[in-house]
Design an enzyme around this catalytic site. Sequence first.
Site, PDB file in Angstrom:
ATOM      1  N   THR A  66       0.838  -1.218   0.000  1.00 16.30           N
ATOM      2  CA  THR A  66       0.000   0.000   0.000  1.00 16.30           C
ATOM      3  C   THR A  66       0.869   1.263   0.000  1.00 16.30           C
ATOM      4  OG1 THR A  66      -0.233  -0.151   2.398  1.00 16.30           O
ATOM      5  CG2 THR A  66      -2.054  -1.018   1.090  1.00 16.30           C
ATOM      6  N   HIS A 100      -0.088 -16.551  -4.941  1.00 19.48           N
ATOM      7  CA  HIS A 100      -1.206 -16.225  -5.830  1.00 19.48           C
ATOM      8  C   HIS A 100      -0.750 -15.855  -7.232  1.00 19.48           C
ATOM      9  CE1 HIS A 100      -3.717 -15.200  -1.981  1.00 19.48           C
ATOM     10  NE2 HIS A 100      -3.548 -16.487  -2.157  1.00 19.48           N
ATOM     11  N   CYS A 104      -2.174 -22.961 -26.078  1.00 18.82           N
ATOM     12  CA  CYS A 104      -0.873 -23.543 -26.451  1.00 18.82           C
ATOM     13  C   CYS A 104       0.202 -23.314 -25.390  1.00 18.82           C
ATOM     14  CB  CYS A 104      -0.403 -23.007 -27.805  1.00 18.82           C
ATOM     15  SG  CYS A 104       0.197 -21.300 -27.752  1.00 18.82           S
ATOM     16  N   THR A 135      -1.222  -8.135   6.175  1.00 22.35           N
ATOM     17  CA  THR A 135      -2.291  -9.027   5.714  1.00 22.35           C
ATOM     18  C   THR A 135      -3.398  -9.089   6.758  1.00 22.35           C
ATOM     19  OG1 THR A 135      -2.881 -11.320   5.147  1.00 22.35           O
ATOM     20  CG2 THR A 135      -0.922 -11.030   6.518  1.00 22.35           C
TER      21      THR A 135
HETATM   22  P1  NAD Z   1      -6.221  -7.494   2.730  1.00 22.51           P
HETATM   23  O1  NAD Z   1      -6.602  -6.396   1.801  1.00 22.51           O
HETATM   24  O2  NAD Z   1      -7.251  -8.469   3.117  1.00 22.51           O
HETATM   25  O3  NAD Z   1      -5.651  -6.873   4.081  1.00 22.51           O
HETATM   26  C1  NAD Z   1      -4.607  -5.940   4.077  1.00 22.51           C
HETATM   27  C2  NAD Z   1      -4.120  -5.798   5.507  1.00 22.51           C
HETATM   28  O4  NAD Z   1      -2.948  -5.016   5.485  1.00 22.51           O
HETATM   29  C3  NAD Z   1      -5.115  -5.105   6.436  1.00 22.51           C
HETATM   30  O5  NAD Z   1      -5.123  -5.777   7.678  1.00 22.51           O
HETATM   31  C4  NAD Z   1      -4.537  -3.687   6.570  1.00 22.51           C
HETATM   32  O6  NAD Z   1      -4.820  -3.123   7.830  1.00 22.51           O
HETATM   33  C5  NAD Z   1      -3.067  -3.980   6.435  1.00 22.51           C
HETATM   34  N1  NAD Z   1      -2.294  -2.848   5.904  1.00 22.51           N
HETATM   35  C6  NAD Z   1      -2.639  -1.976   4.931  1.00 22.51           C
HETATM   36  N2  NAD Z   1      -1.656  -1.111   4.702  1.00 22.51           N
HETATM   37  C7  NAD Z   1      -0.662  -1.443   5.564  1.00 22.51           C
HETATM   38  C8  NAD Z   1       0.632  -0.918   5.823  1.00 22.51           C
HETATM   39  N3  NAD Z   1       1.098   0.150   5.152  1.00 22.51           N
HETATM   40  N4  NAD Z   1       1.392  -1.515   6.757  1.00 22.51           N
HETATM   41  C9  NAD Z   1       0.933  -2.589   7.465  1.00 22.51           C
HETATM   42  N5  NAD Z   1      -0.285  -3.112   7.267  1.00 22.51           N
HETATM   43  C10 NAD Z   1      -1.061  -2.562   6.315  1.00 22.51           C
HETATM   44  O7  NAD Z   1      -4.946  -8.181   2.101  1.00 22.51           O
HETATM   45  P2  NAD Z   1      -4.495  -9.706   2.096  1.00 22.51           P
HETATM   46  O8  NAD Z   1      -4.659 -10.275   3.458  1.00 22.51           O
HETATM   47  O9  NAD Z   1      -3.185  -9.755   1.424  1.00 22.51           O
HETATM   48  O10 NAD Z   1      -5.556 -10.437   1.153  1.00 22.51           O
HETATM   49  C11 NAD Z   1      -5.944  -9.819  -0.053  1.00 22.51           C
HETATM   50  C12 NAD Z   1      -5.776 -10.631  -1.319  1.00 22.51           C
HETATM   51  O11 NAD Z   1      -5.767  -9.701  -2.395  1.00 22.51           O
HETATM   52  C13 NAD Z   1      -4.490 -11.384  -1.399  1.00 22.51           C
HETATM   53  O12 NAD Z   1      -4.804 -12.593  -1.969  1.00 22.51           O
HETATM   54  C14 NAD Z   1      -3.637 -10.589  -2.387  1.00 22.51           C
HETATM   55  O13 NAD Z   1      -3.086 -11.453  -3.346  1.00 22.51           O
HETATM   56  C15 NAD Z   1      -4.609  -9.755  -3.171  1.00 22.51           C
HETATM   57  N6  NAD Z   1      -4.106  -8.376  -3.408  1.00 22.51           N
HETATM   58  C16 NAD Z   1      -2.836  -8.194  -3.829  1.00 22.51           C
HETATM   59  C17 NAD Z   1      -2.356  -6.926  -4.042  1.00 22.51           C
HETATM   60  C18 NAD Z   1      -0.939  -6.753  -4.521  1.00 22.51           C
HETATM   61  O14 NAD Z   1      -0.422  -7.617  -5.228  1.00 22.51           O
HETATM   62  N7  NAD Z   1      -0.264  -5.682  -4.134  1.00 22.51           N
HETATM   63  C19 NAD Z   1      -3.160  -5.818  -3.810  1.00 22.51           C
HETATM   64  C20 NAD Z   1      -4.493  -6.033  -3.394  1.00 22.51           C
HETATM   65  C21 NAD Z   1      -4.946  -7.332  -3.185  1.00 22.51           C
END
Ligand code: NAD
Length: 242
Positions: free
Chosen positions: A30, A123, A134, A193
């Site tokens: 993020t 993922h 192919c 996460t």
């Molecule tokens: P989630 O969106 O469910 O949760 C994100 C978590 O990270 C939350 O608990 C939030 O409070 C925390 N968070 C947000 N910003 C943060 C920061 N700067 N520092 C620390 N914590 C922070 O994410 P998830 O559990 O990874 O599950 C979402 C699914 O979506 C996964 O399967 C993932 O593959 C996919 N996804 C991937 C991406 C990417 O590749 N960057 C982006 C969005 C979603």
Amino acid sequence: MRTLRNISDVQKLIDSHDAIVFLGGAGVSTESGIPDFRGSDGINNKEFPYPAEHYLSHNFFMNRPKAFFEFYQSEILHPDAEPNQCHSYLSELENANKLNAVITQNIDGLHQKAGSKNVLELHGSVHDNYCVRCGKAFSLKEYIDSYPELRCDACGGLIKPDVVLYGEMLPQDVLQKAVEAIEHSDLLIVGGTSLNVAPASELYTFASGKTLLMNKTKTSKDIYFDFAYYGKIAETCDELTI
Ligand code: NAD
């Protein structure tokens, strides 16, 4: 579970371990400008005609590949995103022989861009794309450039991102390697996460060493960790040294 209040306590934990494994999620990226799903600015809080899971499902991809691509490009792809201090710190820990593996739920490829070598992508990755007929491989740019046909130039089959869509299985070999890496770790750090998406959300149960959660917010599983440190993970990593 003990909440660590000072960054020096996190530092001490890292300093005293040398078989660290990191398991991360969308929160790791993020601070690189890629929204997560369930955080306050997450994709799940945006208004779409259907939930994001609908657009990112196997059935939607197969039935409406063009509409899938349009959602995927506008909401999921961030080709210009750069690694942040968390990605860089993990790469430096690996170089210093203190970290054995990064296991990620993310599909953005930022750990590799930061220099991490042993990255287990549960993922998949937006950078890997292939023809469902192919098997020909395509880069992300080639997939984007194939719009609106989104077809393989060799056989005319549909090009699919090699990411795990809702309704699809995780790559079992990667999952197995992740379990083994966690079993052999002396410190498992789980960061950025919500621990909502299985099976990644259950992998911490394979840890036999210490466990540390580093997240912005609390999750429903915090009590199962030895330690927790709350804060933005890139900002936190910026304060840590090797
Ligand atoms: P989630 O969106 O469910 O949760 C994100 C978590 O990270 C939350 O608990 C939030 O409070 C925390 N968070 C947000 N910003 C943060 C920061 N700067 N520092 C620390 N914590 C922070 O994410 P998830 O559990 O990874 O599950 C979402 C699914 O979506 C996964 O399967 C993932 O593959 C996919 N996804 C991937 C991406 C990417 O590749 N960057 C982006 C969005 C979603």
